[in-house]
Each structure stands twice: as C-alpha cells, then as structure tokens.
Design a protein around this motif. Structure first.
Motif, mmCIF file in Angstrom:
data_model
loop_
_atom_site.group_PDB
_atom_site.id
_atom_site.type_symbol
_atom_site.label_atom_id
_atom_site.label_comp_id
_atom_site.label_asym_id
_atom_site.label_seq_id
_atom_site.Cartn_x
_atom_site.Cartn_y
_atom_site.Cartn_z
ATOM 1 N N LEU A 217 8.042 10.946 -15.138
ATOM 2 C CA LEU A 217 7.271 9.586 -14.728
ATOM 3 C C LEU A 217 8.077 8.725 -13.723
ATOM 4 C CD1 LEU A 217 5.733 8.840 -18.180
ATOM 5 C CD2 LEU A 217 4.508 9.782 -16.301
ATOM 6 N N LEU A 218 9.418 8.643 -13.865
ATOM 7 C CA LEU A 218 10.195 7.672 -13.216
ATOM 8 C C LEU A 218 10.119 8.453 -11.705
ATOM 9 C CD1 LEU A 218 13.160 6.611 -15.604
ATOM 10 C CD2 LEU A 218 11.050 5.548 -14.868
ATOM 11 N N ALA A 219 10.277 9.899 -11.560
ATOM 12 C CA ALA A 219 10.193 10.432 -10.362
ATOM 13 C C ALA A 219 9.138 10.210 -9.434
ATOM 14 C CB ALA A 219 10.698 11.977 -10.534
ATOM 15 N N THR A 220 8.063 10.082 -10.183
ATOM 16 C CA THR A 220 6.866 10.203 -9.446
ATOM 17 C C THR A 220 5.882 8.627 -9.102
ATOM 18 O OG1 THR A 220 5.352 10.590 -11.311
ATOM 19 C CG2 THR A 220 6.022 12.469 -9.982
ATOM 20 N N HIS A 221 6.642 7.515 -9.696
ATOM 21 C CA HIS A 221 6.256 6.179 -9.569
ATOM 22 C C HIS A 221 6.925 5.504 -8.616
ATOM 23 C CE1 HIS A 221 3.949 7.455 -13.321
ATOM 24 N NE2 HIS A 221 3.196 6.319 -12.976
ATOM 25 N N HIS A 222 6.586 4.781 -7.692
ATOM 26 C CA HIS A 222 7.245 4.121 -6.708
ATOM 27 C C HIS A 222 6.422 2.527 -6.565
ATOM 28 C CE1 HIS A 222 8.722 7.994 -5.874
ATOM 29 N NE2 HIS A 222 7.430 8.305 -5.742
ATOM 30 N N ARG A 223 7.592 1.665 -6.217
ATOM 31 C CA ARG A 223 7.154 0.315 -5.597
ATOM 32 C C ARG A 223 7.038 0.387 -4.085
ATOM 33 N NH1 ARG A 223 10.487 -2.298 -8.214
ATOM 34 N NH2 ARG A 223 9.320 -3.253 -9.803
ATOM 35 N N LEU A 224 6.173 0.060 -3.499
ATOM 36 C CA LEU A 224 5.865 -0.052 -2.252
ATOM 37 C C LEU A 224 5.656 -1.665 -1.616
ATOM 38 C CD1 LEU A 224 3.333 2.959 -1.450
ATOM 39 C CD2 LEU A 224 5.828 3.004 -1.426
ATOM 40 N N THR A 225 6.465 -2.192 -0.750
ATOM 41 C CA THR A 225 6.370 -3.288 -0.286
ATOM 42 C C THR A 225 6.407 -3.304 1.168
ATOM 43 O OG1 THR A 225 7.952 -4.093 -2.250
ATOM 44 C CG2 THR A 225 7.396 -5.821 -0.319
ATOM 45 N N THR A 244 0.381 -11.481 -1.244
ATOM 46 C CA THR A 244 0.336 -12.736 -0.606
ATOM 47 C C THR A 244 -0.267 -12.589 0.650
ATOM 48 O OG1 THR A 244 2.545 -12.150 0.699
ATOM 49 C CG2 THR A 244 2.781 -13.002 -1.432
ATOM 50 N N ASP A 245 -0.376 -13.817 1.453
ATOM 51 C CA ASP A 245 -1.136 -13.929 2.739
ATOM 52 C C ASP A 245 -0.463 -12.921 3.736
ATOM 53 O OD1 ASP A 245 -2.714 -15.833 1.666
ATOM 54 O OD2 ASP A 245 -1.234 -17.357 2.893
ATOM 55 N N ARG A 246 0.805 -12.390 3.583
ATOM 56 C CA ARG A 246 1.418 -11.636 4.555
ATOM 57 C C ARG A 246 1.788 -10.258 4.007
ATOM 58 N NH1 ARG A 246 5.107 -15.430 8.585
ATOM 59 N NH2 ARG A 246 3.350 -16.738 9.370
ATOM 60 N N GLN A 247 2.130 -10.165 2.599
ATOM 61 C CA GLN A 247 2.709 -9.126 1.940
ATOM 62 C C GLN A 247 2.196 -8.541 0.956
ATOM 63 O OE1 GLN A 247 7.089 -8.845 1.282
ATOM 64 N NE2 GLN A 247 6.484 -9.001 -0.766
ATOM 65 N N SER A 248 1.994 -7.184 0.641
ATOM 66 C CA SER A 248 1.582 -6.349 -0.207
ATOM 67 C C SER A 248 2.780 -5.742 -1.154
ATOM 68 C CB SER A 248 0.433 -5.555 0.138
ATOM 69 O OG SER A 248 -0.775 -5.821 0.800
ATOM 70 N N THR A 249 2.494 -5.573 -2.447
ATOM 71 C CA THR A 249 3.379 -4.888 -3.345
ATOM 72 C C THR A 249 2.446 -4.005 -4.200
ATOM 73 O OG1 THR A 249 4.917 -6.563 -3.347
ATOM 74 C CG2 THR A 249 5.115 -4.966 -4.834
ATOM 75 N N HIS A 259 5.564 8.547 3.972
ATOM 76 C CA HIS A 259 6.170 8.861 5.112
ATOM 77 C C HIS A 259 5.853 7.436 6.002
ATOM 78 C CE1 HIS A 259 6.907 13.024 4.651
ATOM 79 N NE2 HIS A 259 5.999 13.183 4.194
ATOM 80 N N ASP A 260 5.015 6.700 5.501
ATOM 81 C CA ASP A 260 4.605 5.432 6.389
ATOM 82 C C ASP A 260 5.705 4.631 6.325
ATOM 83 O OD1 ASP A 260 3.618 3.311 7.642
ATOM 84 O OD2 ASP A 260 1.683 3.403 6.473
ATOM 85 N N PRO A 261 6.486 4.290 7.706
ATOM 86 C CA PRO A 261 7.475 3.598 7.854
ATOM 87 C C PRO A 261 7.350 1.921 7.529
ATOM 88 C CG PRO A 261 6.692 4.234 10.061
ATOM 89 C CD PRO A 261 6.076 5.035 9.014
ATOM 90 N N ALA A 262 5.967 1.711 7.272
ATOM 91 C CA ALA A 262 5.710 0.420 7.139
ATOM 92 C C ALA A 262 5.837 -0.179 5.675
ATOM 93 C CB ALA A 262 4.080 0.071 7.333
ATOM 94 N N TRP A 263 6.190 0.919 4.822
ATOM 95 C CA TRP A 263 6.512 0.638 3.511
ATOM 96 C C TRP A 263 7.853 0.629 3.272
ATOM 97 C CZ3 TRP A 263 2.838 -2.074 1.167
ATOM 98 C CH2 TRP A 263 1.457 -1.717 1.509
ATOM 99 N N THR A 264 8.434 -0.284 2.415
ATOM 100 C CA THR A 264 9.763 -0.260 2.012
ATOM 101 C C THR A 264 9.483 0.350 0.415
ATOM 102 O OG1 THR A 264 10.544 -2.039 3.028
ATOM 103 C CG2 THR A 264 11.739 -1.447 0.949
#
Length: 291
Positions: A217-225, A244-249, A259-264
């Motif tokens: 479960l820990l290996a397959t769950h991620h936080r994207l910002t 928020t107005d500018r950011q999604s989590t 792979h999307d570089p837009a996400w941290t």
C-alpha cells in the motif's frame, strides 16, 4: 492465501442504520492485521460478527473455515479481547487463570503463569485493584493462554497511557512470534499499528475502503502536488484531493510510474495513507468497486 476471516457482502443493520455494509474481505492467516477507521465506522461490529456475538443482517462470514461460535471446537480456535479489556473485579489474578483453565480445552497453564510472573502480577491480587495497563495485560494473558489460532483485539489499548500501550503491544508481538498467532487488531491509533501490523484494512462509514499488505500500500500510494488541475490520468485512482486557486494536491493509488514533470511526487507514511481514505471524496469508489 489462506483466510482466517472471509466475508462476502457482509452487513449488519440496527433499525434503519447500517453499521456495516457490503463488506467483502479475505483476511490472511499468519499476519498481524490492523483494522482502522474513525469512531462509528463499523470496526467493533465487524469483530463482534467474527466472534459470533451477533448475527449478520446480510451476507456471510466464516472464521477459520467455520461459522463463528458454531460450537466448542470453533470457540476454542478464537481468542477475543474486547474494548474494555474485560476482567472480573472481584476475582483475583489466580482465580482468572483457574477460570480460564475450566472454560478453555486448549488452555496452557504454563504459558499463563509464566507470563503473569514476568509481568509482576501477584496471583492473589484482585483484578479490581489493578491498574488499567495491568488489567489489559491480564486480559491479553487469558487470550494467549487459550492457545487460539486467531486472536482478535478490539481497541485494547485505547484507554491506556503511552507506556502501558507500548508494554501491551510489546507483549502482543512476543506472543505472535512465540505462538505463531494470526492477529486482528482494531485501533484508531495509527502509531500503534505502524509498530505492529503488516496488513491494513481501512473501514470508513461502514464500508471497506482499502485492504492489503502495508508495504504494498505504501509503495502504490503517492502525494502529487502541482499546478491547479481538476483531472488526472485514468490509471491513477484518486483517494483524496484538495485545491487552492493555483495548486492541486492529490493522494493517488497507481501501480505505474508518474511521468508528468508538472507534478512533485511524495511518498506517504501510514498515517497519511489512512487519513487520505478517511477524507471525504465524492468520486472515490469502495474497495469492491475497484477490484
């Protein structure tokens, strides 16, 4: 995988309210299973059904291949420590052990007395005079000395101070190692589960939200910002989201790489994962829907 508890469409209704609904589960043998969720989620109801203290309104449940509490042999296979670590205030520690020996055909008196001695509990002391931690340890001793195949514990440390909780859980893990027990441990204290459990079930609003090996479960769950977005690729199951107005989590579940570089991309701890599943998400399907 051998299941110690197998539920299919299990439900329990009180009047017009479902305390547990459409619960389908295979709880594996030989594991320490953490059952977690907010108060009122249905944890105690599920465990009461598993030990035969109540009958289901819908669906079915099997424990160790049989119907819960269906006879002496089935009862002997399952140990149970309820929320209030039940003991008899007027009975001494020694009288509890003698009662355990009379009621349980698999009773191991040597295990019980060795453990009582190691804990410093005097056989002549009345249970009503013991501290909360000592009563919990006595209840755990009774459950272990019964020599069950499955030990079920319903929030046994909720009322204990941190030191007593740690000692209780340490004793539990020693018993697991020594006697090869399967354990289901219900708790809302995720820190306790992190120290003891290798399999996790999250129950929210009477439904199972996720179940699986903790490491998986820990290996397959991620936080994207990243920049504000209202949608994600289809292979990413959204568990929770905030904007928020500018950011999604997002907290997402995916087996693939992101792979999307837009996400941290950040990793989650067990508490973060549990809280994500407790956070309301209108689009989130139940576990049964994503299987």
């Amino acid at each position: 995988m051998t299941a110690v508890i197998q539920a299919r469409g299990l439900g329990k209704k009180y009047g017009q309210r479902w305390a547990l609904s459409e619960c389908t589960l295979d709880i594996p043998a030989g594991r320490v299973v953490g059952l977690v969720g907010p108060n009122g989620a249905g944890k105690t109801t599920l465990l009461n059904l598993a030990v035969g203290q109540m009958q289901p309104t819908a669906g079915s449940i099997e424990v160790l291949g049989g119907r819960p509490a269906s006879g002496p042999e089935q009862l002997a296979k399952v140990g149970y420590v309820a929320q209030d670590a039940p003991t008899y205030a007027g009975l001494s520690v020694g009288e509890h052990l003698r009662l355990g020996a009379r009621l349980n055909p698999r009773w191991d008196d040597a295990v019980a007395r060795e453990r009582i001695g190691r804990l410093g509990l005097e056989p002549g002391h009345r249970a009503g005079k013991l501290s909360g931690g000592q009563r919990a340890q006595l209840a755990l001793t009774l459950g272990i000395a019964k020599r069950p195949e499955l030990l079920i514990l319903d929030e046994p440390v909720a009322a204990l101070d941190p030191l007593a909780r740690r000692e209780f859980l340490q004793g539990l893990m020693e018993a697991v190692a020594e006697h090869s027990l399967s354990v289901v441990l219900s708790s809302h204290l995720v820190s306790d589960l992190e120290r003891t459990c290798d399999y996790l079930i999250v129950l929210v609003e009477s439904r199972v939200q996720v179940a699986g090996d903790v490491d998986d479960l820990l290996a397959t769950h991620h936080r994207l910002t990243g920049p504000r977005k209202d949608t994600l690729p289809q292979d990413q199951h959204v568990v929770s989201e905030s904007h928020t107005d500018r950011q999604s989590t997002y907290v997402v579940r995916t087996d693939g790489r992101i792979h999307d570089p837009a996400w941290t991309v950040g990793q989650l701890g067990l508490e973060d994962l549990v809280l994500a599943y407790m956070t309301p998400a209108p689009s989130r399907p139940t576990l049964e829907a994503i299987r």
